[in-house]
Motif scaffolding. Sequence first.
Motif, mmCIF file in Angstrom:
data_model
loop_
_atom_site.group_PDB
_atom_site.id
_atom_site.type_symbol
_atom_site.label_atom_id
_atom_site.label_comp_id
_atom_site.label_asym_id
_atom_site.label_seq_id
_atom_site.Cartn_x
_atom_site.Cartn_y
_atom_site.Cartn_z
ATOM 1 N N GLY A 18 14.038 30.176 -7.700
ATOM 2 C CA GLY A 18 14.202 30.096 -9.139
ATOM 3 C C GLY A 18 13.855 28.703 -9.625
ATOM 4 O O GLY A 18 13.759 27.764 -8.830
ATOM 5 N N LEU A 19 13.659 28.565 -10.914
ATOM 6 C CA LEU A 19 13.430 27.273 -11.555
ATOM 7 C C LEU A 19 14.631 26.993 -12.434
ATOM 8 O O LEU A 19 15.088 27.870 -13.162
ATOM 9 N N ARG A 20 15.140 25.769 -12.352
ATOM 10 C CA ARG A 20 16.312 25.405 -13.147
ATOM 11 C C ARG A 20 16.192 23.943 -13.558
ATOM 12 O O ARG A 20 15.404 23.188 -12.985
ATOM 13 N N PRO A 21 16.982 23.535 -14.548
ATOM 14 C CA PRO A 21 16.988 22.125 -14.924
ATOM 15 C C PRO A 21 17.477 21.279 -13.743
ATOM 16 O O PRO A 21 18.238 21.765 -12.901
ATOM 17 N N PRO A 22 17.069 20.027 -13.667
ATOM 18 C CA PRO A 22 17.565 19.150 -12.607
ATOM 19 C C PRO A 22 19.097 19.108 -12.601
ATOM 20 O O PRO A 22 19.723 19.072 -13.660
ATOM 21 N N GLN A 23 19.670 19.123 -11.420
ATOM 22 C CA GLN A 23 21.121 19.136 -11.247
ATOM 23 C C GLN A 23 21.594 17.809 -10.659
ATOM 24 O O GLN A 23 20.981 17.283 -9.726
ATOM 25 N N ARG A 24 22.691 17.269 -11.176
ATOM 26 C CA ARG A 24 23.239 16.011 -10.651
ATOM 27 C C ARG A 24 23.540 16.122 -9.156
ATOM 28 O O ARG A 24 23.331 15.176 -8.403
ATOM 29 N N GLU A 25 23.990 17.268 -8.701
ATOM 30 C CA GLU A 25 24.324 17.425 -7.279
ATOM 31 C C GLU A 25 23.085 17.400 -6.377
ATOM 32 O O GLU A 25 23.208 17.364 -5.158
ATOM 33 N N SER A 26 21.910 17.378 -6.958
ATOM 34 C CA SER A 26 20.675 17.304 -6.181
ATOM 35 C C SER A 26 20.206 15.868 -5.950
ATOM 36 O O SER A 26 19.208 15.654 -5.258
ATOM 37 N N ILE A 27 20.913 14.892 -6.489
ATOM 38 C CA ILE A 27 20.471 13.495 -6.380
ATOM 39 C C ILE A 27 20.308 13.063 -4.933
ATOM 40 O O ILE A 27 19.352 12.358 -4.594
ATOM 41 N N ASP A 28 21.191 13.487 -4.035
ATOM 42 C CA ASP A 28 21.041 13.120 -2.619
ATOM 43 C C ASP A 28 19.713 13.629 -2.058
ATOM 44 O O ASP A 28 19.039 12.924 -1.304
ATOM 45 N N TRP A 55 13.925 12.628 -0.493
ATOM 46 C CA TRP A 55 12.493 12.868 -0.677
ATOM 47 C C TRP A 55 11.774 11.610 -1.146
ATOM 48 O O TRP A 55 10.697 11.268 -0.656
ATOM 49 N N MET A 56 12.357 10.922 -2.132
ATOM 50 C CA MET A 56 11.693 9.758 -2.715
ATOM 51 C C MET A 56 11.637 8.566 -1.766
ATOM 52 O O MET A 56 10.910 7.613 -2.013
ATOM 53 N N GLY A 85 16.711 3.349 -4.941
ATOM 54 C CA GLY A 85 18.129 3.281 -4.623
ATOM 55 C C GLY A 85 18.926 4.268 -5.460
ATOM 56 O O GLY A 85 18.426 4.822 -6.444
ATOM 57 N N ARG A 86 20.184 4.489 -5.072
ATOM 58 C CA ARG A 86 21.042 5.448 -5.782
ATOM 59 C C ARG A 86 21.210 5.059 -7.249
ATOM 60 O O ARG A 86 21.145 5.928 -8.127
ATOM 61 N N GLU A 113 20.337 6.397 -12.862
ATOM 62 C CA GLU A 113 19.854 6.000 -14.185
ATOM 63 C C GLU A 113 18.753 6.949 -14.661
ATOM 64 O O GLU A 113 18.730 7.366 -15.818
ATOM 65 N N TRP A 114 17.825 7.293 -13.763
ATOM 66 C CA TRP A 114 16.758 8.247 -14.105
ATOM 67 C C TRP A 114 17.377 9.573 -14.567
ATOM 68 O O TRP A 114 16.997 10.118 -15.602
ATOM 69 N N PHE A 115 18.353 10.056 -13.811
ATOM 70 C CA PHE A 115 18.979 11.338 -14.159
ATOM 71 C C PHE A 115 19.697 11.242 -15.505
ATOM 72 O O PHE A 115 19.581 12.138 -16.342
ATOM 73 N N ALA A 116 20.412 10.149 -15.732
ATOM 74 C CA ALA A 116 21.157 9.968 -16.985
ATOM 75 C C ALA A 116 20.230 9.932 -18.194
ATOM 76 O O ALA A 116 20.626 10.319 -19.297
ATOM 77 N N ASN A 117 18.994 9.489 -18.011
ATOM 78 C CA ASN A 117 18.047 9.368 -19.121
ATOM 79 C C ASN A 117 17.153 10.584 -19.312
ATOM 80 O O ASN A 117 16.283 10.573 -20.185
ATOM 81 N N LEU A 118 17.352 11.625 -18.538
ATOM 82 C CA LEU A 118 16.494 12.814 -18.666
ATOM 83 C C LEU A 118 16.514 13.404 -20.072
ATOM 84 O O LEU A 118 15.488 13.856 -20.571
ATOM 85 N N SER A 119 17.663 13.406 -20.711
ATOM 86 C CA SER A 119 17.761 14.018 -22.045
ATOM 87 C C SER A 119 16.952 13.257 -23.094
ATOM 88 O O SER A 119 16.635 13.806 -24.148
ATOM 89 N N LYS A 120 16.590 12.024 -22.817
ATOM 90 C CA LYS A 120 15.798 11.217 -23.756
ATOM 91 C C LYS A 120 14.302 11.454 -23.617
ATOM 92 O O LYS A 120 13.520 10.916 -24.380
#
Length: 70
Positions: free
Chosen positions: A9-19, A24-25, A41-42, A47-54
């Motif tokens: 499935g395709l879904r919006p990025p999830q915070r629990e996927s950061i690890d 990968w990165m 780094g974490r 920060e990247w995840f927090a700014n996704l809505s922008k």
Amino acid sequence: MFLKGERVGLRPPQRESIDSYLEWMNDLDILQYILRVRPIGRAEEEEWFANLSKRGDDVLFEIALLVGGR
């Protein structure tokens, strides 16, 4: 879940996927193909995840393996 098939499935990025994102990165086999010259780094990934809505015009999604058809 935005789009759902039988096994993925395709879904919006999830915070629990950061690890997983960090893994990968920071994989040298992946890093050589993206526009990064150093590992991430974490704090930078958080920060990247927090700014996704922008990111108004960007469409980002995760590919999720559906276990048991869920």
